[in-house]
Motif scaffolding. Structure first.
Motif, short mmCIF file in Angstrom:
data_model
loop_
_atom_site.label_atom_id
_atom_site.label_comp_id
_atom_site.label_asym_id
_atom_site.label_seq_id
_atom_site.Cartn_x
_atom_site.Cartn_y
_atom_site.Cartn_z
N ASN A 194 -38.03 -24.76 51.90
CA ASN A 194 -37.72 -23.74 52.89
C ASN A 194 -38.98 -22.92 53.18
OD1 ASN A 194 -36.81 -20.74 53.54
ND2 ASN A 194 -35.14 -22.09 54.18
N TRP A 208 -30.19 -26.08 59.70
CA TRP A 208 -30.95 -25.34 58.70
C TRP A 208 -32.30 -24.98 59.31
CZ3 TRP A 208 -27.98 -24.75 54.31
CH2 TRP A 208 -26.89 -25.61 54.19
N ASP A 216 -30.74 -22.58 52.81
CA ASP A 216 -31.26 -23.91 52.53
C ASP A 216 -30.19 -24.73 51.83
OD1 ASP A 216 -33.05 -25.98 52.43
OD2 ASP A 216 -34.35 -25.11 50.90
N THR A 274 -36.51 -32.29 56.13
CA THR A 274 -35.18 -32.27 56.75
C THR A 274 -34.58 -33.67 56.75
OG1 THR A 274 -35.86 -32.75 59.02
CG2 THR A 274 -36.03 -30.46 58.31
N ARG A 282 -35.57 -24.72 57.24
CA ARG A 282 -35.91 -25.87 56.42
C ARG A 282 -37.32 -26.37 56.73
NH1 ARG A 282 -33.66 -28.24 51.75
NH2 ARG A 282 -34.27 -30.42 51.69
#
Length: 539
Positions: A288, A365, A350, A373, A368
């Motif tokens: 993250n 997200w 996350d 990802t 992210r």
């Protein structure tokens, strides 16, 4: 091309065209229901208010904050919503509308209904919403792409027009907004009607997605994974493929000349960059941005993309609302610090090994790491369409229209890494001249005379679709108004105002599906043969 101003020199002419005028209201203006209050729903609601002769009469949206934003901005303002103005989902609306009609038939005083719906939900939901609305016989504008599969596209076709031998009873449009920009409408006129460069021989079209736009939408966002959305070519460039087909091959609305479809389609592309093996070593095991030591140096930092002042503008503001819908309430209440805090808290979210797979796939997200990802769509792709000479039968076409059916090629290049966001450029090469366009200016170079003519259609600087959203909205609502208040038939309004049939819409999507077939199989697709096998058997 009327009402333009020309400035000429010895070797160049500059033509500037005015902006389209807002439509005048009728006694009974078109009433529109917005289904889906995300970014596209907001865009169309704004276009309805700013440029059309219609009104936003209701909104369907499960997320309260998004629903209230459209309601307060475009429907009920500071008062409380009335019956029929807001619904949590489309099923609730359909149930209410059927009951409303029964109540009206029984003589009961009821709220006024809507004439049309703008469908702005996720792509995978388009078919179910269109089919659910079918009993209501409303006019429909469905956001692009029509559906993520060819099967669903054909299913939508059948729900709108169950019997192909019967004239349609309602309008249908799709969000192929590039057909409706002042720029592209003029470009098609110059190419197909005025034939300013003679026969079209080759076209090269570039769609620069924008590095930060691609990261927002196709690495972290709704369209990052083909299994839950669609290939990026369909999600991002289906209207680019449609534009190429419309500019150089589609017959004029109402023409009896068959479509001139490409003979061969080829494509190549892949997910080149946004993969784990591209991750900088300094980022370590971080997943993250807000917990990553490399974040201050990272071009793709979520914090940077959503808060950096040098990236500020309409796109960034729209993306913030997507990431954090509650930010709208904070801004409205005059609490910018709270808005910033809410945004950063959302970016901190996350997933880990303990997160259910279903939740990972269904949620976005936005904080992210772009190298960590679950995205799998292409960040670079090229499509080539090749036409062969295809004359029509004697007596069916003029010599001018025969020229439109000559051999030619068109190439689309989708690029993720660009500073420009969706500011497309097109080069068109003909037998007598060439055209260069960048969305703002159309430059025509005549080979015989050496003369150059530059056309400047109206372009809204804050609209990545170059006024296409407003152009489509104007065309669609004018068609409704002509049917509702002036006795024009659905067939005529579809042809004269919307300018394309449902078959035309399906054709543009079929080209994309065939291109994906070519890319994945690493073959050249014989499009007419593919069309017979894959599409026509569905009817």
């Amino acid at each position: 091309m009327a009402n333009h101003s020309d400035v000429s020199t010895a070797d160049q002419t500059i033509v500037r065209l005015p902006s389209p005028q807002k439509l005048e209201f009728s006694a009974s203006p078109p009433r529109i229901l917005i289904i889906g209050a995300g970014n596209r729903g907001v865009t169309y609601a704004r276009a309805i208010k700013n440029t059309s002769n219609g009104v936003v009469a209701g909104v369907v949206e499960p997320i309260t904050l998004k629903r209230q934003h459209i309601g307060r901005t475009y429907i009920w303002g500071k008062r409380e919503p009335l019956e029929g103005e807001e619904f949590e989902d489309y099923r609730q609306y359909v149930s209410w509308e059927l009951k409303r009609r029964k109540r009206a038939a029984a003589g009961e005083e009821v709220p006024e209904g809507v004439d049309a719906a703008f469908i702005c939900v996720q792509d995978s939901m388009h078919r179910e919403v269109v089919e659910a609305l079918a009993p209501l016989n409303l006019h429909i504008m469905c956001e692009k792409p029509l559906a993520p599969t060819l099967e669903d596209c054909v299913g939508i076709y059948k729900s709108i027009l169950p019997n192909r031998d019967v004239q349609p009873t309602r309008l249908f449009a799709v969000g192929q907004v590039l057909r409706y920009t002042p720029h592209n409408m003029l470009l098609r006129e110059l190419l197909r009607e005025d034939k300013v460069i003679g026969e079209i021989m080759a076209v090269h079209h570039v769609e620069p997605v924008g590095w930060n736009h691609f990261v927002h939408s196709f690495v972290r966002g709704n369209w990052r994974k083909e299994s839950v959305s669609s290939p990026s070519l369909l999600a991002k460039c289906c209207h680019d493929i449609d534009l190429l087909y419309w500019l150089i091959a589609a017959p004029a609305p109402g023409s009896n000349i068959p479509a001139h479809v490409p003979k061969d389609i080829s494509s190549s592309g892949s997910l080149q960059y946004f993969r784990r093996n591209r991750k900088p070593a300094e980022a370590g095991a971080a997943t993250n941005c807000l917990s990553c030591a490399f974040e201050p140096k990272c071009q793709f930092s979520a914090k940077r993309i959503y808060t950096a002042s040098y990236l500020a503008g309409p796109n960034q503001e729209g993306w913030k609302r997507v990431v954090c819908p509650e930010i709208e309430e904070c801004v409205t209440a005059g609490r910018p610090e709270a808005a910033q805090q809410a945004l950063l808290e959302r970016l901190c979210q996350d997933y880990g090994d303990e997160t259910p797979v279903h939740e990972v796939g269904q949620r976005q997200w936005y904080g992210r790491c772009v190298y960590e990802t679950d995205n799998d769509v292409c960040d670079n792709q090229t499509v080539t369409l090749a036409w062969e000479d295809e004359p029509v039968a004697d007596g069916e076409a003029s010599l001018e229209s025969l020229a439109d059916r000559s051999s030619k090629t068109a190439t689309l290049q989708m690029v993720a890494f660009s500073k420009k966001i969706c500011r497309r450029s097109t080069s068109i090469y003909g037998t007598h001249g060439e055209i260069q366009t960048d969305g703002a200016c159309i430059i025509v170079q005549d080979f015989s005379t050496g003369q150059k003519k530059s056309h400047y259609p109206h372009v809204a600087q804050d609209d990545s679709h170059e006024d296409g959203d407003e152009g489509l909205t104007r065309a669609f609502l004018l068609a409704i108004d002509r049917i509702k208040n002036h006795g024009v038939s659905v067939t005529d309004a579809q042809r004269e105002n919307i300018g394309c049939s449902l078959s035309d819409i399906i054709m543009g999507h079929a080209l994309v599906f065939a291109a994906e077939k070519a890319r994945k199989s690493k073959t050249v697709v014989d499009f007419p043969d593919w069309l017979r096998k894959e599409m026509f058997q569905g009817f």
